[in-house]
Enzyme design. Structure first.
Site, PDB file in Angstrom:
ATOM      1  N   ASP A  97       0.784  -1.333  -0.102  1.00 47.95           N
ATOM      2  CA  ASP A  97      -0.005  -0.002  -0.173  1.00 47.95           C
ATOM      3  C   ASP A  97       0.948   1.227  -0.022  1.00 47.95           C
ATOM      4  O   ASP A  97       1.103   1.888   1.055  1.00 47.95           O
ATOM      5  CB  ASP A  97      -0.925   0.132   1.351  1.00 47.95           C
ATOM      6  N   GLU A 125      -2.994  10.513  -1.061  1.00 52.43           N
ATOM      7  CA  GLU A 125      -4.268   9.645  -0.848  1.00 52.43           C
ATOM      8  C   GLU A 125      -4.751   9.253   0.468  1.00 52.43           C
ATOM      9  O   GLU A 125      -5.693   8.802   0.864  1.00 52.43           O
ATOM     10  CB  GLU A 125      -3.929   8.241  -1.944  1.00 52.43           C
ATOM     11  N   GLU A 126      -3.469   8.872   1.272  1.00 55.76           N
ATOM     12  CA  GLU A 126      -3.364   8.585   2.609  1.00 55.76           C
ATOM     13  C   GLU A 126      -4.306   9.499   3.357  1.00 55.76           C
ATOM     14  O   GLU A 126      -4.868   9.204   4.711  1.00 55.76           O
ATOM     15  CB  GLU A 126      -2.564   7.986   3.256  1.00 55.76           C
TER      16      GLU A 126
END
Length: 344
Positions: A97, A125-126
């Protein structure tokens, strides 16, 4: 003398290890450029780097006029965990990830270079999908012939049927400070917040037939200044994974004590993805940039898939087996050929 071009992806396990050796915790994604850019250039790509804040950037690699766009994210959650090999797998932060997604996608893209393909790596994105939003602003007009976006996340080699939404709430309570020896002279914001959270725990979350149950997590709680002072403020941060028609956030707000406040910090709607014949599909328990990035394809077609498991992502045991890495490359290739209406 037999001189052959060196394949920069001939040993994908080493490429993954090199990517994971760089700390790209959200906010410092550009640190990956010294490893990533030479790799993309060695694959013959035109490489565009778009900085948008100090230490932050998106990266776009194109081969010809893109008909397929692969994408995933450059950032990882903290803390940084250096890579190590163990039992046929690479362990470490970003292994699945999402640096494993980068390698699996580039392995597929390398097979499609003469058919028109692109790869996009985004920041943030996190946290808040800021990189995906920036990519729309910078490159919306770069993909007039794109048939689909294939977004990489650890889905255990299944194609996501959809993803729940994300709504992050900050709950705030205010009280009245007083000496700890005379608590009756004050009003504890912490106790108000504790009672509020107790009420939230009794709420019945929603459920969707394709996306499964709605879930929430109390990620942060804080308040007070010292053990001998009645706390005059307290706050909590909630992460809610919503389903269509959700009223959970509204129910949370309704339970708040007098003087409380609710701030919506992130609000991303749930999304259902189209069925793809011949590919096993399942809902995923996480959010991704897919709902944003699908707008880069004029058709809006999107697939969310990749190797690895979300059950180990964001944990100290994050890893990706080299077998799954290869299978992920194959899955990405088959998805691309599906959208190109070709058969492997």
């Amino acid at each position: 003398m037999d001189v052959r071009p060196v394949d920069p992806l001939a040993q994908p396990d080493l490429v993954l290890e090199a990517l994971c050796a760089v700390d790209t915790t959200t906010g410092q994604e550009a640190a990956l450029l010294p490893v990533l850019r030479p790799l993309l250039e060695a694959l013959g790509a035109r490489v565009d780097v778009a900085p948008f804040a100090p230490g932050r950037c998106n990266v776009l690699a194109t081969w010809g006029e893109p008909r397929i766009l692969f994408s995933t994210h450059l950032d990882t959650v903290p803390p940084f965990i250096p890579p190590r090999r163990e039992a046929g797998a690479l362990h470490g932060r970003g292994a699945c990830d999402a640096k494993g997604q980068i390698v699996a996608q580039l392995l597929a893209a390398a097979r499609l270079r003469d058919r028109g393909v692109a790869w996009l790596g985004v920041a943030g994105e996190e946290t808040d999908s800021v990189g995906a939003q920036q990519a729309l602003r910078d490159w919306q007009d770069r993909f007039p012939s794109c048939r689909a976006v294939i977004n990489g996340e650890p889905t255990e080699l299944q194609v996501a049927a959809g993803q729940r939404g994300v709504r992050n709430l900050r709950l705030g309570c205010r009280g009245r400070a007083a000496h700890g020896g005379s608590p009756e002279r004050g009003h504890s914001a912490v106790l108000d917040l504790v009672d509020w959270i107790g009420g939230i725990r009794a709420l019945a979350p929603g459920r969707h037939p394709d996306l499964g149950p709605e879930v929430w997590n109390l990620g942060v709680i804080r308040g007070g200044e010292a053990v001998n002072i009645v706390p005059d403020r307290a706050e909590a941060l909630l992460n809610i994974r919503t389903v269509p028609g959700s009223a959970f956030a509204e129910a949370v707000a309704a339970l708040g004590p007098a003087g409380s406040e609710v701030e919506v910090q992130v609000d991303e709607a749930p999304c259902l993805f189209p069925a793809l014949p011949g590919f096993p599909m399942a809902p995923v328990p996480f959010g991704s940039d897919a709902p944003v990035l699908r707008a880069l394809a004029p058709t809006g077609a999107v697939a969310l898939a990749g190797p690895g498991s979300i059950t180990v992502a964001h944990t100290a045991d994050e890893h990706l087996t080299f077998t799954d890495l290869g299978a992920g490359a194959d899955l990405n290739l088959r998805l691309a050929l599906h959208f190109l209406q070709e058969h492997p």
